[in-house]
Design a protein around this motif. Structure first.
Motif, short mmCIF file in Angstrom:
data_model
loop_
_atom_site.label_atom_id
_atom_site.label_comp_id
_atom_site.label_asym_id
_atom_site.label_seq_id
_atom_site.Cartn_x
_atom_site.Cartn_y
_atom_site.Cartn_z
N GLU A 22 30.09 82.70 23.20
CA GLU A 22 28.51 81.48 23.58
C GLU A 22 27.61 81.37 22.57
N GLU A 23 27.21 81.99 21.56
CA GLU A 23 26.33 81.94 20.50
C GLU A 23 27.84 81.35 19.39
N VAL A 24 28.54 80.65 19.64
CA VAL A 24 29.43 79.52 18.24
C VAL A 24 29.47 78.71 19.15
N GLN A 25 28.63 78.17 18.52
CA GLN A 25 28.48 76.36 19.11
C GLN A 25 28.74 75.14 17.59
N VAL A 26 28.83 74.64 17.97
CA VAL A 26 28.80 72.68 17.27
C VAL A 26 27.25 72.72 16.63
N THR A 31 28.37 67.55 12.28
CA THR A 31 29.33 66.37 12.78
C THR A 31 29.24 64.66 12.70
N SER A 32 27.90 65.30 11.51
CA SER A 32 27.63 64.29 10.66
C SER A 32 28.48 63.06 9.67
N ASN A 33 29.85 64.02 9.24
CA ASN A 33 30.64 63.54 8.16
C ASN A 33 31.80 63.62 8.96
N TYR A 34 31.46 63.56 10.40
CA TYR A 34 33.22 63.65 10.73
C TYR A 34 32.52 62.97 12.58
N ASP A 36 34.45 61.43 15.32
CA ASP A 36 35.30 61.95 15.87
C ASP A 36 34.71 63.52 16.67
N ILE A 37 33.87 64.50 16.46
CA ILE A 37 33.18 65.43 17.27
C ILE A 37 32.01 64.92 16.90
N ALA A 38 31.66 63.57 17.02
CA ALA A 38 29.73 63.83 17.34
C ALA A 38 29.67 63.88 19.07
N PHE A 39 28.18 64.69 19.10
CA PHE A 39 28.36 64.82 20.94
C PHE A 39 27.59 63.20 21.33
N GLY A 40 27.91 63.52 22.96
CA GLY A 40 27.82 61.58 23.41
C GLY A 40 26.47 61.73 23.76
N LYS A 41 25.87 60.66 23.97
CA LYS A 41 24.49 60.93 24.83
C LYS A 41 24.79 59.41 26.45
N ALA A 42 24.35 60.58 26.88
CA ALA A 42 24.63 60.19 28.39
C ALA A 42 24.12 59.23 29.40
N LYS A 43 22.86 58.64 28.50
CA LYS A 43 21.79 58.23 29.33
C LYS A 43 21.98 56.73 28.84
N GLY A 44 22.60 56.09 29.90
CA GLY A 44 22.77 54.13 29.61
C GLY A 44 24.60 54.22 29.06
N ALA A 45 24.64 55.34 29.16
CA ALA A 45 26.41 55.23 28.12
C ALA A 45 26.76 54.38 29.41
#
Length: 632
Positions: A22-26, A31-34, A36-45
């Motif tokens: 579980e410590e192996v994370q993105v 994500t800055s150069n990819y 397609d794998i960027a995180f999202g921001k739920a608030k207001g989305a």
């Protein structure tokens, strides 16, 4: 710092909130150069994708190069499996030897449990590639099976799949062990997260969450019942587990509440979850307790599976080894000419039903001492019926069991003339006996069960008139409808559930219920060979009307009842109230706040009205595109 935590977690004496994987994370950096794998921001989305989730053949479907890059980022765990049944059909995957194995030995092995596609109820997938003997009629297609599967063994794998699916507007599924009756682990054109290989376990003699301090276990999402029972043997504890040996305990089972053989003693499965870890729709990894991310704790324990996030591990409250006395009561009614039956037999149908009535009238007494009982009533023909029940009575001595059940057996034998005797076997600790060999979790295989369910309120047993009306509806289900009636009796008010059960979303109709009952439509399996592929929509819905008619009779006598979302008719009317009761409005609010994109979608779960599957033939399968409905 993350790598320091990882190393500390490898030290046996150390306690960490995460398993090492579980410590192996993105990371944000990668994500800055990819995009397609960027995180999202739920608030207001808001969801801004096409009207239907992107599927193969669409302009927006990822190219081969896109999938290859995604797989490289995953570290090579992206699978593109074909249905096992393809080995039985003409084409590039035909393999007579493998097909013969599927037909003869696969059900006694781990084959289906360890397959990334197989779900153990076929029809929601569309039954488009059923295992069949040569010569096969028709073709094998992917149907409602996902196109790609991420074989997740780290949190990173799950995060990448969540982010890729959200950013590319793909349909996303979560599959654990494949025990799924309604199609929550299948979907046309989907990307699937397979949590089956998340198998870590840790026993903690003392741990504190909120007001609770005591023994707990830390479990990964992929652990199945048989594996958990083996750990019970090794460490000497008891906890609630699903009835099937290969059911995954920490996925959809607890998401629906999780009833089990000791529910009347320890509450439901979700009542024992003290905390858990989850990847949410924005791709973030979160710790959840009754006090931290409390909205997710509420929603994911009772609010429906495949809806709010991907659970990776949990801390579970456990109990001392619990001795249970288990035995059966059964009797049949047969025509007078029947001489081959060796079970207690009567020759009068009214006496048979009087015996079943008498048994059910003892439900409160049995559940009030912590007992659970599982009964079946079946119609073999107009003159032949069978009844059997398995009692599971924890913590009771033979003398206490005799005092409890002797009145039932005496009245059956003396008043009704049903030749039964009360024989009490020794109590055992079924989950913890060191004399038992280790379990191996073999034997699961696909089927085509179709049924509806209902929770029967305890109050129906408190009034003679209402009880008689309730029993009349049960009798009509079997006698007039020809359906099999399966009752599971337990009693789990909040006083039984205790902490942290007061913080989850198990609906009030569960707390008021004395019986959860399934009504099995055995005729569905006979119709068209039991596969949706061989049915027309008219044939299915005509058959479904018969089930709906008997369920209307049951609903009529249980207006305060509900139903179990994991064992239910996918076409259940007013399912929002029936499955989730007074919790539904809050559950939808959590869903919209945590997943404004509608990334996690599963049939008849909170907020699912926003989408629907467009199945070409009009059948209630997942073999169709997932499209917006216009409902907000």
């Amino acid at each position: 710092m993350r790598w320091l935590t990882f190393l500390l977690c490898l030290v046996p004496a150390a306690f960490c909130s995460n398993f090492p994987w579980e410590e192996v994370q993105v990371t944000e950096k990668e994500t800055s150069n990819y995009p397609d794998i960027a995180f999202g921001k739920a608030k207001g989305a808001k969801y801004t994708g096409p009207r239907c989730k992107v599927a193969p053949g669409d302009a927006g479907w990822p190219s081969t190069e896109d999938w290859d890059r995604f797989n490289r980022t995953l570290g090579g765990v992206l699978l593109k499996p074909v249905p096992p049944g393809a080995s039985c059909y003409p084409g590039p995957h035909q393999d007579a030897e493998k097909c013969n194995y599927l037909l003869t030995w696969a059900r006694t092995s781990r084959f289906y449990s360890d397959d990334p596609l197989t779900v153990l109820t076929e029809w929601p997938q569309g039954s488009t590639c059923s295992v069949s003997r040569f010569p096969v009629i028709g073709n094998c297609t992917q149907g409602g099976y996902p196109v790609y599967v991420v074989n997740a063994t780290t949190v990173r794998h799950i995060q990448l799949a969540v982010n890729f699916a959200r950013n590319r507007h793909l349909r996303l599924l979560v599959k654990n062990a494949g025990h799924d009756f309604n199609g929550r682990s299948t979907g046309f054109g989907a990307l699937s997260i397979w949590t089956h290989h998340l198998k870590d376990f840790e026993y903690l003699p003392r741990h504190t969450v909120g007001p609770y301090t005591g023994r707990v276990v830390r479990v990964s999402a992929g652990i199945e019942t048989w594996e958990l029972k083996n750990y019970m043997n090794k460490y000497g504890f008891t906890t609630g587990v699903p009835g099937g040996e290969t059911v995954g305990a920490y996925g959809g089972w607890i998401a629906g509440g999780g009833h089990h053989a000791l529910s009347s003693v320890y509450g439901h499965g979700a009542d024992s979850i003290l905390s858990f870890q989850v990847v949410t729709a924005d791709g973030r990894y979160r710790s959840v307790t009754p006090d931290k991310n409390a909205d997710l704790f509420f929603a994911m324990l009772g609010g429906g599976g495949g809806t709010y996030g991907v659970l990776t591990s949990a801390i579970v409250r456990v109990y001392p080894p619990t001795p249970v006395t288990t035995f059966k009561l059964e009797f049949h009614v047969r025509p007078p000419s029947n001489t081959t039956n060796t079970l207690p037999t009567i020759h009068d149908i009214e006496t048979f039903w009087a015996g079943v009535w008498l048994y059910q009238s003892f439900a409160r007494e049995i559940c009030d001492v912590g007992g659970t009982h599982y009964s079946y009533v079946r119609k073999q023909s107009n003159t032949s019926y069978t009844f059997d029940v398995r009692f599971e009575l924890p913590h009771l001595s033979p003398a206490q069991i005799s005092t409890l059940l002797s009145p039932l057996y005496t009245r059956l034998a003396t008043d009704l003339g049903i030749p039964v005797n009360l024989t009490i076997p020794p109590a055992t600790v079924p989950n913890n006996s060191s004399a038992q060999p280790p379990r191996t979790g073999t034997g699961a295989g696909p089927g085509n069960t179709y049924f509806a369910s209902r929770l029967f309120p305890r109050a129906n047993w408190d009034n003679a008139t209402i009880y008689n009306a309730t029993f009349a509806a049960i009798r009509a289900t079997v006698e007039d409808g020809g359906f099999t009636f399966h009752g599971v009796n337990f009693w789990t008010p909040l006083s039984v559930a205790g902490y942290p059960g007061t913080h989850n979303s198990i609906a009030q109709h569960w707390r008021e219920a004395i019986m959860h009952a399934d009504v099995f439509d055995d005729g569905f399996r006979a119709l068209g060979g039991g596969t949706m592929a061989q049915m027309t929509a008219d044939e299915f819905y005509e058959r479904h009307k018969m089930l709906e008619n008997v369920m209307d009779g049951i609903r009529g006598v249980t207006p305060r009842g509900g139903a179990y979302v994991n064992e239910a008719d996918v076409l259940e009317p007013e399912w929002q109230r029936t499955f989730f009761g007074e919790r539904y409005v809050k559950l939808v609010r959590v869903k919209r706040e945590r997943d404004p994109w509608g990334l996690f979608w599963a049939v008849t779960t909170p907020g699912s009205e926003r989408w629907r599957v467009v199945e070409e033939r009009g059948l209630p399968t997942q073999n169709g595109r997932l499209c917006l409905t216009g409902v907000e």
